[in-house]
Design a protein around this motif. Structure first.
Motif, PDB file in Angstrom:
ATOM      1  N   ALA A 130     -42.907 -40.235  19.644  1.00  0.00           N
ATOM      2  CA  ALA A 130     -41.704 -40.624  19.219  1.00  0.00           C
ATOM      3  C   ALA A 130     -41.719 -39.370  17.977  1.00  0.00           C
ATOM      4  N   ILE A 131     -40.551 -38.915  17.230  1.00  0.00           N
ATOM      5  CA  ILE A 131     -40.609 -38.050  16.474  1.00  0.00           C
ATOM      6  C   ILE A 131     -40.176 -38.713  14.896  1.00  0.00           C
ATOM      7  N   GLY A 132     -40.962 -38.434  14.004  1.00  0.00           N
ATOM      8  CA  GLY A 132     -40.634 -39.008  12.699  1.00  0.00           C
ATOM      9  C   GLY A 132     -40.492 -37.982  11.575  1.00  0.00           C
ATOM     10  N   MET A 133     -39.205 -37.454  11.834  1.00  0.00           N
ATOM     11  CA  MET A 133     -38.644 -36.388  10.993  1.00  0.00           C
ATOM     12  C   MET A 133     -37.657 -37.063   9.999  1.00  0.00           C
ATOM     13  N   SER A 134     -36.518 -37.496  10.362  1.00  0.00           N
ATOM     14  CA  SER A 134     -35.370 -37.997   9.544  1.00  0.00           C
ATOM     15  C   SER A 134     -35.764 -39.110   8.721  1.00  0.00           C
ATOM     16  N   GLU A 135     -35.072 -39.273   7.467  1.00  0.00           N
ATOM     17  CA  GLU A 135     -35.145 -40.240   6.744  1.00  0.00           C
ATOM     18  C   GLU A 135     -33.824 -40.634   6.260  1.00  0.00           C
ATOM     19  N   ALA A 138     -32.599 -37.635   4.073  1.00  0.00           N
ATOM     20  CA  ALA A 138     -33.047 -36.616   4.664  1.00  0.00           C
ATOM     21  C   ALA A 138     -33.109 -36.264   6.072  1.00  0.00           C
ATOM     22  N   GLY A 139     -31.877 -35.865   6.283  1.00  0.00           N
ATOM     23  CA  GLY A 139     -31.425 -35.588   7.711  1.00  0.00           C
ATOM     24  C   GLY A 139     -31.324 -34.009   7.978  1.00  0.00           C
ATOM     25  N   SER A 140     -29.861 -33.697   7.655  1.00  0.00           N
ATOM     26  CA  SER A 140     -29.557 -32.408   7.868  1.00  0.00           C
ATOM     27  C   SER A 140     -30.551 -31.630   6.691  1.00  0.00           C
ATOM     28  N   ASP A 141     -30.759 -32.241   5.465  1.00  0.00           N
ATOM     29  CA  ASP A 141     -31.608 -31.590   4.430  1.00  0.00           C
ATOM     30  C   ASP A 141     -32.933 -32.209   4.773  1.00  0.00           C
ATOM     31  N   VAL A 163     -35.995 -42.790   9.839  1.00  0.00           N
ATOM     32  CA  VAL A 163     -34.770 -43.598  10.580  1.00  0.00           C
ATOM     33  C   VAL A 163     -34.119 -42.707  11.641  1.00  0.00           C
ATOM     34  N   TRP A 164     -33.569 -43.336  12.581  1.00  0.00           N
ATOM     35  CA  TRP A 164     -33.102 -42.883  13.658  1.00  0.00           C
ATOM     36  C   TRP A 164     -34.254 -42.291  14.774  1.00  0.00           C
ATOM     37  N   THR A 165     -35.325 -43.124  14.735  1.00  0.00           N
ATOM     38  CA  THR A 165     -36.868 -42.584  15.300  1.00  0.00           C
ATOM     39  C   THR A 165     -36.750 -43.238  16.799  1.00  0.00           C
ATOM     40  N   THR A 166     -36.182 -42.211  17.635  1.00  0.00           N
ATOM     41  CA  THR A 166     -35.855 -42.687  18.946  1.00  0.00           C
ATOM     42  C   THR A 166     -37.284 -42.841  19.562  1.00  0.00           C
ATOM     43  N   GLY A 167     -37.349 -44.235  20.190  1.00  0.00           N
ATOM     44  CA  GLY A 167     -38.366 -44.707  21.209  1.00  0.00           C
ATOM     45  C   GLY A 167     -39.631 -45.365  20.420  1.00  0.00           C
ATOM     46  N   HIS A 216     -32.190 -47.954  21.177  1.00  0.00           N
ATOM     47  CA  HIS A 216     -33.063 -46.962  21.592  1.00  0.00           C
ATOM     48  C   HIS A 216     -33.885 -46.149  20.224  1.00  0.00           C
ATOM     49  N   PHE A 217     -33.228 -46.365  19.194  1.00  0.00           N
ATOM     50  CA  PHE A 217     -33.832 -45.809  18.017  1.00  0.00           C
ATOM     51  C   PHE A 217     -33.927 -46.895  16.886  1.00  0.00           C
ATOM     52  N   ASN A 218     -34.884 -46.635  15.848  1.00  0.00           N
ATOM     53  CA  ASN A 218     -35.253 -47.588  15.130  1.00  0.00           C
ATOM     54  C   ASN A 218     -35.364 -46.846  13.672  1.00  0.00           C
ATOM     55  N   THR A 364     -23.850 -34.236  19.450  1.00  0.00           N
ATOM     56  CA  THR A 364     -23.764 -32.846  18.420  1.00  0.00           C
ATOM     57  C   THR A 364     -24.393 -33.507  16.886  1.00  0.00           C
ATOM     58  N   LEU A 365     -24.950 -34.547  16.865  1.00  0.00           N
ATOM     59  CA  LEU A 365     -25.834 -34.889  16.039  1.00  0.00           C
ATOM     60  C   LEU A 365     -27.193 -34.724  16.028  1.00  0.00           C
ATOM     61  N   ARG A 366     -27.678 -35.363  17.097  1.00  0.00           N
ATOM     62  CA  ARG A 366     -29.368 -35.456  17.581  1.00  0.00           C
ATOM     63  C   ARG A 366     -29.666 -34.033  17.295  1.00  0.00           C
ATOM     64  N   GLY A 367     -31.062 -33.742  16.971  1.00  0.00           N
ATOM     65  CA  GLY A 367     -31.810 -32.574  17.020  1.00  0.00           C
ATOM     66  C   GLY A 367     -31.044 -31.746  16.151  1.00  0.00           C
ATOM     67  N   GLY A 368     -30.188 -32.128  14.976  1.00  0.00           N
ATOM     68  CA  GLY A 368     -29.698 -31.181  14.052  1.00  0.00           C
ATOM     69  C   GLY A 368     -28.088 -30.945  14.430  1.00  0.00           C
ATOM     70  N   THR A 369     -27.174 -31.356  13.427  1.00  0.00           N
ATOM     71  CA  THR A 369     -25.739 -31.331  13.603  1.00  0.00           C
ATOM     72  C   THR A 369     -25.329 -29.882  13.926  1.00  0.00           C
ATOM     73  N   ASN A 370     -24.174 -29.689  14.572  1.00  0.00           N
ATOM     74  CA  ASN A 370     -23.520 -28.394  14.903  1.00  0.00           C
ATOM     75  C   ASN A 370     -23.303 -27.757  13.572  1.00  0.00           C
ATOM     76  N   GLU A 371     -22.972 -28.408  12.536  1.00  0.00           N
ATOM     77  CA  GLU A 371     -22.505 -27.647  11.271  1.00  0.00           C
ATOM     78  C   GLU A 371     -23.808 -26.868  10.774  1.00  0.00           C
ATOM     79  N   ILE A 372     -24.924 -27.666  10.899  1.00  0.00           N
ATOM     80  CA  ILE A 372     -26.302 -27.242  10.407  1.00  0.00           C
ATOM     81  C   ILE A 372     -26.722 -26.063  11.604  1.00  0.00           C
ATOM     82  N   LEU A 373     -26.372 -26.178  12.474  1.00  0.00           N
ATOM     83  CA  LEU A 373     -26.874 -25.060  13.597  1.00  0.00           C
ATOM     84  C   LEU A 373     -26.171 -23.756  13.315  1.00  0.00           C
TER      85      LEU A 373
END
Ligand SMILES: Cc1cc2nc3c(=O)[nH]c(=O)nc-3n(C[C@H](O)[C@H](O)[C@H](O)COP(=O)(O)OP(=O)(O)OC[C@H]3O[C@@H](n4cnc5c(N)ncnc54)[C@H](O)[C@@H]3O)c2cc1C
Length: 384
Positions: A130-135, A138-141, A163-167, A216-218, A364-373
């Protein structure tokens, strides 16, 4: 419609045999009733037994060196296998994160011990990540992450919430982005990555239910969780640069435009049975042309990564355009009016359409939103 047609157009005719082998394998799996094609199967199709069967074919850990249990094949071969699996809606979620980004990340940054510990299991389809990045704040930022790991003798003690920690509830390990040094105001400085084995007695994993009723996420809470000092991935304080490298893999793969391809294929098959109106044919053609263009872009990112470069801007463009396409595809089929969206329907097309409609907001949210991209693309083009 064929899955994604000829490899000759990308200078790789030899991939034909490999694609055929994957298609035959999938046809046999389907015939035996071992899976039902679904949209977004790389995110929600969690089936460890299927992952193990793929591994037995040599289609996991394809680019991992043989000394770590992998198959030393090229990224392009891995790309071809991934395309086939996604286009046929195979349940690949269990191993997806581990195979896609953790294998390259551990190969690039891990110690010998970490390589020996994790890579053979990734290639065997028995170690999932699993990937533990977002909080929560702290999502986009992402640079504002507050989860902290404090060095204590031979350990790190971790506190904070992801948060949003898939799997995370099913994974054997998580890659955690956390602050090991400095203060939140230091932003990208002082962040590190840890490989945290799961489950852990002091790590609480709470499911989050999504709109389709599945979980699916946690939310993942670290209650002063102690992990060994050897959990550090790469260099202390270099976490930000390492994560950016990982994100190029996370953002650019074929899953960023193929999540809803099984729906398009099922719709095309239905139209060929029932006959299509000129308008429906036009829609099908437009969608196929867009998929083809995206595929060429995604392949370009794969070849840049293979050459050891960091195609961050192109990866951001592929994900922005690709995830937009995934949603447009759903809307085009829904508004074509020939299929009703029915969750749980015996008709796979109705079921897939319902699943796709409910999943569209996340593309368009997961892995970074389109605005951020788009911000990344604009900066890459020198726009201030
Ligand atoms: C299905 C799914 C699975 C996920 N899986 C994982 C996972 O496994 N691990 C993990 O760590 N994370 C995961 N995420 C989290 C995902 O990375 C974040 O949702 C995403 O980065 C956005 O962060 P946020 O939700 O905090 O939204 P926010 O950052 O709060 O953004 C809210 C809105 O504001 C916009 N916005 C924010 N900042 C700016 C800006 N500077 N300029 C313009 N617009 C801006 C955003 O584009 C967005 O529309 C997942 C998300 C989803 C939907």
């Amino acid at each position: 419609m064929t899955a994604l047609a000829t490899d000759a157009t990308i200078g790789a005719p030899a991939l034909g045999d490999l694609r055929r082998a994957v298609r035959e394998f999938l046809a046999a799996e389907l015939a035996a009733g071992r899976y039902a094609p679904d949209a977004d199967s790389w995110m929600t199709g969690f089936d460890p037994a299927f992952s193990a069967r793929l591994a037995a074919q040599g289609w996991l850990g394809m680019t991992i060196p043989t000394e770590y249990g992998g198959h030393a094949r090229s990224p392009l071969e891995r790309f071809a296998v991934s395309e086939e699996l996604l286009a046929h809606g195979a349940p690949v979620a269990a191993h997806w994160i581990a195979d896609r980004q953790m294998a390259p990340s551990i190969l690039a940054n891990g110690t010998e011990r970490q390589k020996e510990r994790y890579l053979p299991g990734i290639a065997a389809g028995t170690t999932f990540f699993a990937i533990g990045m977002s909080e929560p704040d702290a999502g986009s930022d992402l640079a504002s992450v507050r989860t902290r790991a404090v060095a204590d003798g031979d350990s790190w003690i971790i506190s904070g919430t992801k948060v949003w920690t898939t799997g995370a509830h099913l994974a054997h390990a998580m890659v955690l982005l956390c602050r090991t040094d400095g203060q939140p105001a230091d932003r990208q400085q002082g962040l590190s990555q840890l490989l945290v084995d799961l489950p852990h007695p002091d790590i609480e994993i709470r499911p989050i239910t999504s709109i389709d009723g599945q979980a699916h996420f946690n939310e993942v809470i670290f209650h002063d969780a102690r992990v060994p000092a050897t959990a550090l991935l790469g260099r202390r304080g270099e976490g930000w640069a390492q994560v950016m490298g990982e994100l190029a893999f996370e953002r650019s793969g074929p899953e960023r435009y193929l999540s809803t391809m099984p729906l398009l294929r099922a719709w095309a098959s239905r139209l060929s049975e029932t006959g299509a109106t000129p308008e429906q044919r036009r829609t099908l053609g437009m969608l196929t042309a867009r998929a083809w263009a995206l595929r060429r872009m995604s392949l370009r990112v794969a070849s840049e990564l293979t050459a050891g470069r960091r195609p961050d801007v192109l990866a951001a463009m592929v994900k922005d355009l690709g995830s937009t396409f995934e949603g447009d595809l759903v809307e085009a089929i829904r508004s074509a009016g020939t299929v009703l969206a029915r969750p749980g329907s015996a008709d796979p097309l109705q079921r897939m359409l319902a699943q796709s409609v409910l999943h569209t907001p996340v593309f368009t949210l997961r892995g970074g939103t389109n605005e951020i991209l788009r911000g990344i693309v604009a900066r890459g083009l020198g726009v201030r």
